[in-house]
Design an enzyme around this catalytic site. Sequence first.
Site, PDB file in Angstrom:
ATOM      1  N   ILE A  47       0.530  -1.200   0.104  1.00 57.12           N
ATOM      2  CA  ILE A  47       0.001   0.068   0.033  1.00 57.12           C
ATOM      3  C   ILE A  47       0.861   1.312  -0.144  1.00 57.12           C
ATOM      4  O   ILE A  47       0.344   2.542  -0.099  1.00 57.12           O
ATOM      5  CB  ILE A  47      -0.807   0.095   1.204  1.00 57.12           C
ATOM      6  CG1 ILE A  47      -0.343  -0.292   2.262  1.00 57.12           C
ATOM      7  CG2 ILE A  47      -2.131  -0.663   1.062  1.00 57.12           C
ATOM      8  CD1 ILE A  47      -1.059  -0.045   3.608  1.00 57.12           C
ATOM      9  N   ASP A  61      -3.794  -1.886  -2.928  1.00 50.86           N
ATOM     10  CA  ASP A  61      -4.564  -2.355  -1.495  1.00 50.86           C
ATOM     11  C   ASP A  61      -5.507  -3.596  -1.840  1.00 50.86           C
ATOM     12  O   ASP A  61      -6.102  -3.459  -2.646  1.00 50.86           O
ATOM     13  CB  ASP A  61      -5.569  -1.035  -1.496  1.00 50.86           C
ATOM     14  CG  ASP A  61      -6.272  -1.159   0.068  1.00 50.86           C
ATOM     15  OD1 ASP A  61      -6.334  -2.294   0.528  1.00 50.86           O
ATOM     16  OD2 ASP A  61      -6.826  -0.091   0.539  1.00 50.86           O
ATOM     17  N   TYR A 151      -5.759 -11.437  15.185  1.00 52.77           N
ATOM     18  CA  TYR A 151      -4.802 -11.803  14.312  1.00 52.77           C
ATOM     19  C   TYR A 151      -4.882 -13.325  14.151  1.00 52.77           C
ATOM     20  O   TYR A 151      -5.097 -13.874  13.171  1.00 52.77           O
ATOM     21  CB  TYR A 151      -3.399 -11.302  14.606  1.00 52.77           C
ATOM     22  CG  TYR A 151      -2.183 -12.210  13.808  1.00 52.77           C
ATOM     23  CD1 TYR A 151      -2.195 -11.653  12.443  1.00 52.77           C
ATOM     24  CD2 TYR A 151      -1.140 -12.851  14.287  1.00 52.77           C
ATOM     25  CE1 TYR A 151      -1.123 -12.121  11.747  1.00 52.77           C
ATOM     26  CE2 TYR A 151      -0.185 -13.272  13.589  1.00 52.77           C
ATOM     27  CZ  TYR A 151      -0.148 -12.894  12.185  1.00 52.77           C
ATOM     28  OH  TYR A 151       0.993 -13.539  11.553  1.00 52.77           O
TER      29      TYR A 151
HETATM   30  N1  SER Z   1       5.485 -12.896  14.419  1.00 50.69           N
HETATM   31  C1  SER Z   1       3.940 -12.920  14.560  1.00 50.69           C
HETATM   32  C2  SER Z   1       3.490 -11.998  15.935  1.00 50.69           C
HETATM   33  O1  SER Z   1       4.240 -11.799  16.696  1.00 50.69           O
HETATM   34  C3  SER Z   1       3.474 -14.288  14.963  1.00 50.69           C
HETATM   35  O2  SER Z   1       3.224 -14.994  13.801  1.00 50.69           O
HETATM   36  O3  SER Z   1       2.602 -11.462  15.619  1.00 50.69           O
END
Ligand code: SER
Length: 321
Positions: A47, A61, A151
């Site tokens: 991006i 993007d 995440y």
């Molecule tokens: N390195 C990443 C993190 O710490 C883990 O996949 O979010």
Amino acid sequence: MVLFLCSERKSMAEKILMIGSNGQIGTVLSKELRKKYGGDNVICSDIREPIKSADPFLIIDVLDKAKLQSIIHDHSITQIYHLAALLSAKGEQNPELTWKINMQGLLNVLDLSVQENVKKVFFPSSIAIYGPTTPKINTPQYASFQPTTIYGISKIAGEMWCEYYYKRYKLDVRSIRYPGVIGWQSLPEGGTTDYAVEIFHAALKSGHYDCFLAEHTALPMIYMDDAIRATLELMEANAESITVRTSYNLVGMSFTPGEIYSVIKNKIPNFTIQYKPDFRQKIAESWTESIDDSYARKDWGWKPNYDLDKMCEDMIAHLKQ
Ligand code: SER
């Protein structure tokens, strides 16, 4: 007829699109791919413009599906490395945005890959899919995964979508659950494992590091050379040998902040450390300590080259230069 010409053209040469090429892994992986496939055949994108020029480079993007489609189509892209994502620590600051980028971004890539006849897709998953219900030692390939970060949730959902596209549309998607990646070539951004890169820079610059994780928190890690080699080996393996279509467990080594500190201190005797755990400590504690990556070893011959000592030696030698 058009389809025939299109697939004929695609069989002649690989044309690779990397999305999120400015990041820690993309910066290094794009160079390796260019060595292998030729500079012009690897289009980098992100991006933002990269700090160092990475021609050919395009601003993309991943949420702009129409633009992404025209690029895939116009360049007859045969492989996509989709690396754009917000990581564990940064993701917690804006869960909605993280979900949008990580999830909608992947869905755009998967959907367009089917539409545009892309041959192979790489999706990075992560140790962040592990959670409090996952076995912490020698974490198996298949276990209970109930991640605590947005995440991690986006990555486990992403893995399931990859498998779904493989089964339903025969899309050849391949994936690795990266542990913390450590390299001298680039800096990580927004992750919980970032301390293991920061610590080297601090040791060489100021001789002191304030560590945001506690001394005895073990996490799985991998040296960049191994991580890149694993990615290329997986992407080049015969499709028939890939038995995991969610994502492969993978690891290079496991260590605590205290352990890496003492290896670095052996080489830089005046180096000092203070442990000041912050919100990332909780994230780290929800992950696992060591990993069973026997599926990757069996299916496509994975074997790491770097342990903690060898990695520290190579990191310090390169960073000193
Ligand atoms: N390195 C990443 C993190 O710490 C883990 O996949 O979010």
